[in-house]
Design an enzyme around this catalytic site. Structure first.
Site, PDB file in Angstrom:
ATOM      1  N   LYS A 118       0.919  -1.217   0.197  1.00 52.06           N
ATOM      2  CA  LYS A 118       0.141  -0.294  -0.156  1.00 52.06           C
ATOM      3  C   LYS A 118       0.547   1.122  -0.272  1.00 52.06           C
ATOM      4  CE  LYS A 118      -3.280   2.376   3.360  1.00 52.06           C
ATOM      5  NZ  LYS A 118      -4.114   2.570   4.481  1.00 52.06           N
ATOM      6  N   ASP A 163      -2.589  10.399   3.915  1.00 50.35           N
ATOM      7  CA  ASP A 163      -4.557  10.451   4.425  1.00 50.35           C
ATOM      8  C   ASP A 163      -4.763  11.159   4.840  1.00 50.35           C
ATOM      9  OD1 ASP A 163      -6.584   9.337   3.906  1.00 50.35           O
ATOM     10  OD2 ASP A 163      -5.816   7.572   5.443  1.00 50.35           O
ATOM     11  N   LYS A 200      -9.712  13.122   8.847  1.00 50.37           N
ATOM     12  CA  LYS A 200      -9.876  12.024  10.668  1.00 50.37           C
ATOM     13  C   LYS A 200      -9.706  13.608  11.084  1.00 50.37           C
ATOM     14  CE  LYS A 200      -6.786   8.859   7.965  1.00 50.37           C
ATOM     15  NZ  LYS A 200      -7.143   7.634   9.205  1.00 50.37           N
ATOM     16  N   ASP A 204       1.815   6.131   5.879  1.00 46.61           N
ATOM     17  CA  ASP A 204       1.010   4.846   4.741  1.00 46.61           C
ATOM     18  C   ASP A 204       0.988   4.814   3.466  1.00 46.61           C
ATOM     19  OD1 ASP A 204      -1.784   3.711   5.817  1.00 46.61           O
ATOM     20  OD2 ASP A 204      -3.195   5.724   4.517  1.00 46.61           O
ATOM     21  N   ASP A 264     -12.737   6.539   3.830  1.00 48.32           N
ATOM     22  CA  ASP A 264     -10.736   6.543   4.681  1.00 48.32           C
ATOM     23  C   ASP A 264     -10.622   5.171   5.211  1.00 48.32           C
ATOM     24  OD1 ASP A 264      -8.279   7.703   6.337  1.00 48.32           O
ATOM     25  OD2 ASP A 264      -9.708   7.066   8.389  1.00 48.32           O
ATOM     26  N   GLU A 286      -9.586   3.498   2.066  1.00 44.31           N
ATOM     27  CA  GLU A 286      -8.998   3.750   1.022  1.00 44.31           C
ATOM     28  C   GLU A 286      -7.760   2.529   0.873  1.00 44.31           C
ATOM     29  OE1 GLU A 286      -5.511   4.559   2.920  1.00 44.31           O
ATOM     30  OE2 GLU A 286      -7.475   5.765   3.184  1.00 44.31           O
ATOM     31  N   ARG A 335      -7.324  -0.725   1.287  1.00 44.92           N
ATOM     32  CA  ARG A 335      -7.872  -1.331   0.266  1.00 44.92           C
ATOM     33  C   ARG A 335      -7.902  -1.676  -0.653  1.00 44.92           C
ATOM     34  NH1 ARG A 335     -12.473  -1.846   4.967  1.00 44.92           N
ATOM     35  NH2 ARG A 335     -10.784  -0.888   6.096  1.00 44.92           N
TER      36      ARG A 335
END
Length: 512
Positions: free
Chosen positions: A265, A270, A277, A288, A347, A349, A351
């Site tokens: 990933k 993010d 968030k 991230d 949020d 995201e 996956r």
């Protein structure tokens, strides 16, 4: 600081280094010097025990003390670090990390920690390099470039096994520290395009020079991602001024009979998207992309080590931001493999980008797929911030955990309960529901979602949300910021695949 590392069997009591480091064990009779410090103990004689007592040392892990030698040793400074009750790879690695920070300003260091086996030698070198890691690229007061020499002392230094271990460990450490560098970069300076450029630069460096490995690299921009049908990557990145990328790195040595696919990933920042968030939760979201960084560097390390296994790394890179073009809760996205996904939480995201990358990996029919991602806070709730949760095919999960033990990285197997399959199919308008807002089992739900894109192949998902970034002060070999976790575990896993394949090859040779 540029540091040169050498391996030697020299006497630590007679080394001319600025500082000599030895380990201290805790025993029922009081603190004693560990293996590697025998000559130092002999040089001090009966004076040593009272000195250790005066310094207040017990041998407890994490302890350290500096002692001017006043001529007792050739070196002017003796550094003592606690190992706890036993000298293991774990305790030696942590002690070496502590020592690295104690002698940070020394221009030459002799490391005389227990290192009489390959695993202890690796631990001593790894701990010192990682524990002394700093990221100063943006520090205006950073010191000018200097050089120093670190000599790792070992009674087995002259053996071929030790020399090989010493060289291979340095390759792995370069990979880990590069991941740390990438994770620690400010997110505005490490957008998907800049991340992809850094990967291209790393590839160029790894493939230049005599006897360099032949590694392939491909970079897909937003145009080719649309042509590939990577709706997940595009949906996450479309709100950002910095468009997404997908980097593929491949190592395919002649004669390789096994194929390992690595998927990581790469969310360079993010914000949570429209499901934004809280401000305090964004402060570490530059990290991230740690999974993508790890799979790229693990593949390069495997190639530099010359492991006879095909490895393909897929690193989807997006920036999850907020704008008028952002993906909305309620939108439906089509993934590379044709499945549709209803979005309910922007949020969640990670996956989505992994779904596309996993689908691409499956098309090449690898023997095993490992994906690495800072995926869920739920896994941190379950396991804390030091342990990686591992989910997937039972046999692959077990092998990941075993590889992690040798790599010095902690893992814990987690299940995918049957009810998760029902939950991910709860959408009324699409094949899959990306998220369902049920509070319980979020990490397991995400894993069940990823499984839908693995094509039934042997697979494990490594959720590194906790151990990928350390917000506190340095401890052992872990320093503040990116940790580089998962690189060594993936390399060890690849080694195991090679070893598991070797008996079959030997048998074939015998039959021939």
């Amino acid at each position: 600081m540029t540091t040169t590392y050498t391996l030697s069997s020299a006497n630590p009591a007679k080394t001319r280094a600025d500082a000599v480091v030895v380990g201290v064990l805790r025993t029922a009779e009081g603190p004693v010097l560990a293996e590697g410090g025998a000559e130092v103990e002999e040089a001090y004689g009966r004076k040593l025990r009272p000195i250790l007592t005066t310094l207040g040392l017990t041998g407890r892990a994490g302890e350290s003390a500096k002692l001017p030698t006043a001529g007792a040793l050739t070196s002017p400074l003796l550094v003592l670090v606690g190992l706890g009750d036993e000298a293991t790879a774990v305790t030696v690695r942590r002690a070496a990390g502590t020592a690295a920070r104690v002698v940070a300003d020394a221009t030459s260091v002799a490391l005389a920690l227990p290192a009489d086996s390959d695993d202890l030698l690796d631990a001593a070198l790894s701990g010192f390099v990682l524990g002394g890691y700093t990221f100063t690229a943006y520090k205006s007061g950073a010191k000018e470039e200097t050089s120093r020499e670190v000599t790792v002392l070992s009674s087995v230094a002259r053996t071929e096994s030790a020399k090989r271990t010493f060289a291979e460990t340095q390759v792995l450490l370069e990979a880990v520290t590069t991941v740390r560098d990438w994770v620690n970069e400010p997110p505005g300076e490490f957008t998907p395009a800049l991340f992809a450029a850094a990967a291209v630069d790393a590839h160029a460096e790894a493939t230049s020079g005599e006897n360099a490995p032949e590694i392939a690299i491909e970079v897909h921009d937003e145009i080719s991602l649309a042509e590939l049908g990577c709706g997940g990557i595009l949906s996450v990145g479309k709100a950002s001024d910095a468009p997404p990328r997908l980097v593929k790195v491949s190592w395919n040595p002649e004669g390789a009979t096994q194929h390992l696919a690595l998927v990581g990933k790469g969310i360079t920042f993010d914000s949570g998207g429209l499901t934004i968030k809280p401000a305090g939760s964004m402060t570490t979201m530059k990290s991230d992309m740690a999974g993508a960084a790890a799979v790229i560097q693990a593949t390069i390390a495997i190639a530099r080590l010359g492991l006879p296994i095909k490895v393909t790394a897929w690193a989807p890179m997006s920036e999850n931001m907020v704008s008028g073009s952002a993906t909305r809760p309620g939108d439906v996205v089509r993934i590379r493999n044709g499945k549709t996904v209803e979005i309910s939480n922007t949020d969640a995201e990670g996956r989505m980008v992994l779904a596309d990358a996993l689908s691409l990996a499956v098309e090449e029919e690898p023997d095993v797929i490992l994906d690495v991602a800072t995926l869920t806070g739920a896994m941190m709730v379950a396991l804390g911030d030091k342990i990686t949760g591992v989910v997937g095919s039972d046999d692959v999960v077990a092998k990941v955990v075993e590889a992690g033990e040798r790599a010095g990285e902690a893992h814990w197997p987690m299940p995918i309960p049957e009810e998760m399959s029902e939950r991910i199919r709860s959408s009324k308008i699409a094949d899959l529901a990306q998220h369902d807002w049920v509070r319980w089992g979020g990490g397991l739900y995400a894993s069940a979602f990823l499984r839908e894109f693995t094509g039934g192949l042997p697979w494990a998902h490594l959720d590194i949300a906790g151990p990928s970034f350390h917000s506190g002060g340095p401890t052992g070999e872990i320093t503040t910021g990116g940790t580089g976790v998962a690189v060594r575990t993936m390399v060890e896993f690849a080694r195991d695949m090679v070893a598991d394949d070797a008996p079959a090859e030997d048998e074939a040779d015998a039959e021939a």
